[in-house]
Design a protein around this motif. Structure first.
Motif, PDB file in Angstrom:
ATOM      1  N   UNK A 189     -19.266  33.881  18.041  1.00 27.26           N
ATOM      2  CA  UNK A 189     -18.895  34.334  19.385  1.00 27.26           C
ATOM      3  C   UNK A 189     -18.368  33.194  20.248  1.00 27.26           C
ATOM      4  N   UNK A 190     -18.937  32.016  20.080  1.00 25.42           N
ATOM      5  CA  UNK A 190     -18.504  30.857  20.863  1.00 25.42           C
ATOM      6  C   UNK A 190     -18.195  29.699  19.905  1.00 25.42           C
ATOM      7  N   UNK A 191     -17.040  29.788  19.232  1.00 22.11           N
ATOM      8  CA  UNK A 191     -16.723  28.775  18.228  1.00 22.11           C
ATOM      9  C   UNK A 191     -16.560  27.386  18.831  1.00 22.11           C
ATOM     10  N   UNK A 192     -17.090  26.384  18.127  1.00 26.72           N
ATOM     11  CA  UNK A 192     -16.958  24.997  18.542  1.00 26.72           C
ATOM     12  C   UNK A 192     -15.804  24.355  17.784  1.00 26.72           C
ATOM     13  N   UNK A 193     -15.232  23.319  18.398  1.00 29.62           N
ATOM     14  CA  UNK A 193     -14.118  22.630  17.752  1.00 29.62           C
ATOM     15  C   UNK A 193     -14.443  21.148  17.590  1.00 29.62           C
ATOM     16  N   UNK A 194     -13.717  20.503  16.703  1.00 33.74           N
ATOM     17  CA  UNK A 194     -13.842  19.069  16.507  1.00 33.74           C
ATOM     18  C   UNK A 194     -12.460  18.504  16.221  1.00 33.74           C
ATOM     19  N   UNK A 195     -12.358  17.178  16.206  1.00 31.59           N
ATOM     20  CA  UNK A 195     -11.050  16.562  16.024  1.00 31.59           C
ATOM     21  C   UNK A 195     -10.614  16.660  14.571  1.00 31.59           C
ATOM     22  N   UNK A 196      -9.301  16.644  14.378  1.00 32.18           N
ATOM     23  CA  UNK A 196      -8.700  16.649  13.051  1.00 32.18           C
ATOM     24  C   UNK A 196      -7.675  15.533  13.007  1.00 32.18           C
ATOM     25  N   UNK A 197      -7.831  14.618  12.030  1.00 32.83           N
ATOM     26  CA  UNK A 197      -6.883  13.511  11.876  1.00 32.83           C
ATOM     27  C   UNK A 197      -5.889  13.765  10.758  1.00 32.83           C
ATOM     28  N   UNK A 198      -6.287  14.567   9.760  1.00 37.86           N
ATOM     29  CA  UNK A 198      -5.425  14.800   8.608  1.00 37.86           C
ATOM     30  C   UNK A 198      -5.564  13.749   7.530  1.00 37.86           C
ATOM     31  N   UNK A 199      -6.494  12.807   7.700  1.00 31.57           N
ATOM     32  CA  UNK A 199      -6.674  11.736   6.725  1.00 31.57           C
ATOM     33  C   UNK A 199      -7.847  12.055   5.795  1.00 31.57           C
ATOM     34  N   UNK A 218     -11.864  23.962  13.601  1.00 31.23           N
ATOM     35  CA  UNK A 218     -13.183  24.551  13.851  1.00 31.23           C
ATOM     36  C   UNK A 218     -14.302  23.647  13.347  1.00 31.23           C
ATOM     37  N   UNK A 219     -15.374  23.584  14.114  1.00 34.03           N
ATOM     38  CA  UNK A 219     -16.535  22.804  13.713  1.00 34.03           C
ATOM     39  C   UNK A 219     -17.525  23.654  12.930  1.00 34.03           C
ATOM     40  N   UNK A 220     -17.562  24.940  13.263  1.00 39.66           N
ATOM     41  CA  UNK A 220     -18.490  25.843  12.593  1.00 39.66           C
ATOM     42  C   UNK A 220     -17.899  26.345  11.272  1.00 39.66           C
ATOM     43  N   UNK A 221     -18.754  26.868  10.419  1.00 37.75           N
ATOM     44  CA  UNK A 221     -18.295  27.442   9.163  1.00 37.75           C
ATOM     45  C   UNK A 221     -17.701  28.824   9.410  1.00 37.75           C
ATOM     46  N   UNK A 222     -16.643  29.110   8.665  1.00 38.24           N
ATOM     47  CA  UNK A 222     -16.087  30.457   8.715  1.00 38.24           C
ATOM     48  C   UNK A 222     -17.059  31.413   8.029  1.00 38.24           C
TER      49      UNK A 222
END
Length: 609
Positions: free
Chosen positions: A479-489, A567-571
């Motif tokens: 319901x309230x998805x958390x996010x985190x950074x993505x570098x692609x590395x 996304x920080x949480x699991x799908x």
């Protein structure tokens, strides 16, 4: 009655034809495991009499179940050939896996050679002081002239060893027999110090052989293998075997599995069995290899029939052979009650996430990936521009299953396609793309050429929520998805330093000009370490610009990275609101189990208790 002249001539012709053909006698193999501590054995092969001027002898350049050319013959030394009187015969090596022996008169031929066997991870051959695992493609040479002859295998092994194989025994504890070389090459031998168990399921005999100490529970494994083995009727009518052997290796690090004619070998590091996640990985693999007994070993694409052991066997249908097997493996576990519905959908969720984070899904189709399997490698280019026949083949199978269910109004599923392949295309036949499309048309009444072009010949692009909604399901990050950074590395994990193994296409690192092989030194002027890599970037937020210092071709340079989000949480996959009876019916036709959610949308029996 006195024979006529014509009859005499006919008899003479038959005699001459018989003389010109290879003698109908066994090819006899013997292996003496005489230096197990040094991974060495002595192998001899006795071929029947032949009147050919040249006898060609081969060792395969690839093994079944792994579609890549390997340096198999590098394990052979001290090759020698003798005639029926023990006299040495001249020979020359003409290819990486080929020797040609010159003959001056009709004679039987005995070939001997030293074998080095230390390729456990390849599931090819391995000899040590506790056991030997012998896949014939890496151990026993053959001659094309005698490929279809009956075969006997006799082994001399250290005292106390016991030997097992999918082949029938030849009267002695360490002797086996096979109808021909193709049976031998698909019937590995496990000999050594091991634990052996047996059980029956659906009127079939099963054996389980454990080599190596580990934290596995033999009672649980045997019980669950029994449950899986009884589920074959969910897909096929009938069995291609009377007896089946599971070989389980608890190793010092080697992992993987390979299917064979009526057996399989499964390897995991010795302490990777007990935790539920580890155990599901093991038992899913066992299910995968068991399914292969039909899909690949009983029927397979035309390009793989018959096997050409000395060259690549090209087909654009490897995704059906491997990806569809991956697709069915957890369904058998689900039907057998070995895996819960929640565990099944947790696995599917992970597959969806990996697909969405794979840039190669936009570039390569499963048909192209099938043809490219023989030359596939892992690396930055592959990650960004390729797909895997297993994972992408799974998703193509999912899409095809849902299409068949819809077009047949739930009367048929993708299982019925494989049922038909087993019924009508058993080896020595091989099926083609047209054969699969014809089966699909027969089941649904619709032409599948356009579907094939969209989902097989072009990169697979699936709207997962639209697809799963048919079965009353939806993907969510909460319901309230958390996010985190993505570098692609991505780091290789092999080095203490921070060498980039992959840089995802169109990611922040990609756009900044970083590439695989660059060595990360600092972020915003402060040193980073391998163990602190992920945590360092968590100090920032998506949209922030950070200065990254790297060594690129031994030159120090700075680049600006604009961080993206992920996304920080699991799908998770869960039930849609207000699920309908039609959606529940689709779900049941798809997986064969009842709706697994209660009226509040919570999992029933989520923990398998």
């Amino acid at each position: 009655m006195k024979p006529t002249s014509l009859a005499i001539l006919a008899s003479s012709a038959i005699f001459l034809m018989t003389w010109a053909m290879p003698a109908l006698a066994d090819v006899d193999y013997h292996i003496d495991i005489n230096q197990p501590a040094h991974h060495l054995a002595q192998v001899s092969v006795s071929f029947p009499q032949t009147d050919s001027q040249v006898l060609t002898v081969n060792l395969p350049v690839w093994r079944t179940g792994r579609y890549q050319v390997l340096p198999i013959a590098d394990g052979v030394r001290l090759f020698n050939a003798t005639d029926s009187k023990g006299k040495s015969l001249p020979w020359k090596r003409t290819a990486s896996g080929e020797w040609q022996i010159t003959l001056t008169q009709p004679t039987s031929v005995k070939v001997t050679y030293q074998l080095h066997a230390n390729e456990l991870g390849d599931r090819l051959r391995h000899i040590d002081s506790s056991h030997a695992f012998l896949d014939a493609s890496g151990v026993f040479m053959y001659s094309p002239a005698f490929r279809q002859q009956p075969i006997t295998v006799n082994m001399q092994v250290p005292k106390g060893w016991k030997s097992y194989s999918g082949m029938d025994r030849d009267g002695k504890s360490h002797s086996f027999k096979a109808a021909n070389y193709d049976v031998l090459v698909d019937s590995p031998i496990e000999t050594g110090i091991s634990q052996h168990f047996s059980f029956d399921a659906d009127n079939r005999q099963y054996e389980v052989v454990f080599w190596g100490e580990g934290n596995y529970d033999t009672t649980q494994i045997i019980a669950d293998l029994g449950k899986i083995s009884a589920q074959a009727s969910a897909i096929w009518n009938g069995y291609p075997f009377k007896r089946y052997v599971y070989m389980v290796h608890a190793t010092s690090g080697a992992r993987g599995a390979t299917e064979h004619l009526n057996s399989t070998v499964i390897q995991l590091p010795r302490f990777n069995f007990r935790e539920r996640e580890d155990y599901l990985r093991f038992i899913s693999t066992a299910s995968h290899e068991f399914i292969h007994t039909w899909n690949v070993k009983s029927y397979r694409p035309q390009g793989l029939v018959p096997y050409d052991y000395q060259s690549e066997n090209m087909t654009d249908l490897l995704w059906v052979a491997e990806g569809s097997t991956s697709y069915f493996q957890n369904q058998l576990l689900l039907r057998a009650g070995v895996m819960t519905a929640k565990e099944f959908f947790d696995d599917l969720s992970l597959r969806i996430v990996l697909n969405q984070h794979n840039p190669g899904r936009e570039t390569q189709s499963v048909a192209e990936a099938s043809l490219g399997q023989w030359s596939s490698t892992w690396g930055d280019y592959a990650v960004n521009h390729s797909v895997n026949i297993y994972s992408e083949g799974y998703l193509a199978s999912l899409a095809l299953d849902f299409s068949v269910l819809t077009d047949s109004k739930l009367a048929h599923s993708y299982r019925d396609v494989h049922k038909e392949l087993y019924e009508n295309f058993k080896i020595p036949m091989g099926y083609t793309v047209a054969d699969v499309q014809n089966i699909l048309t027969a089941l649904t009444g619709k032409d599948y050429q356009s579907w094939w072009q969209k989902f097989v010949n072009q990169p697979v692009s699936l709207e997962f929520n639209d697809l799963l909604a048919q079965a009353g399901l939806v993907t969510t990050y909460g319901d309230k998805p958390k996010i985190q950074v993505d570098t692609g590395m991505g780091l290789s994990g092999l080095y203490a330093d921070l060498v980039l193994a992959t840089v995802a296409k169109n990611s922040p690192a990609w756009k900044a000009g970083l590439t695989a092989g660059d060595e990360l030194v600092a972020v915003n002027g402060l040193k980073v370490t391998a163990d602190g890599f992920a945590k360092r970037f968590n100090d920032f937020s998506p949209g922030d610009t950070v200065k990254v210092t790297v060594f690129s071709n031994d030159q120090l340079k700075d680049v600006n990275l604009v961080l993206a989000e992920q996304p920080k949480d699991k799908l998770a996959i869960t039930a849609v609101d207000n699920v309908t009876a039609e959606q529940k019916a689709f779900f049941k036709a798809w997986l064969g189990i009842d709706w697994p959610f209660d009226t509040e949308g919570k999992w029933i029996n989520a923990d398998g208790e």
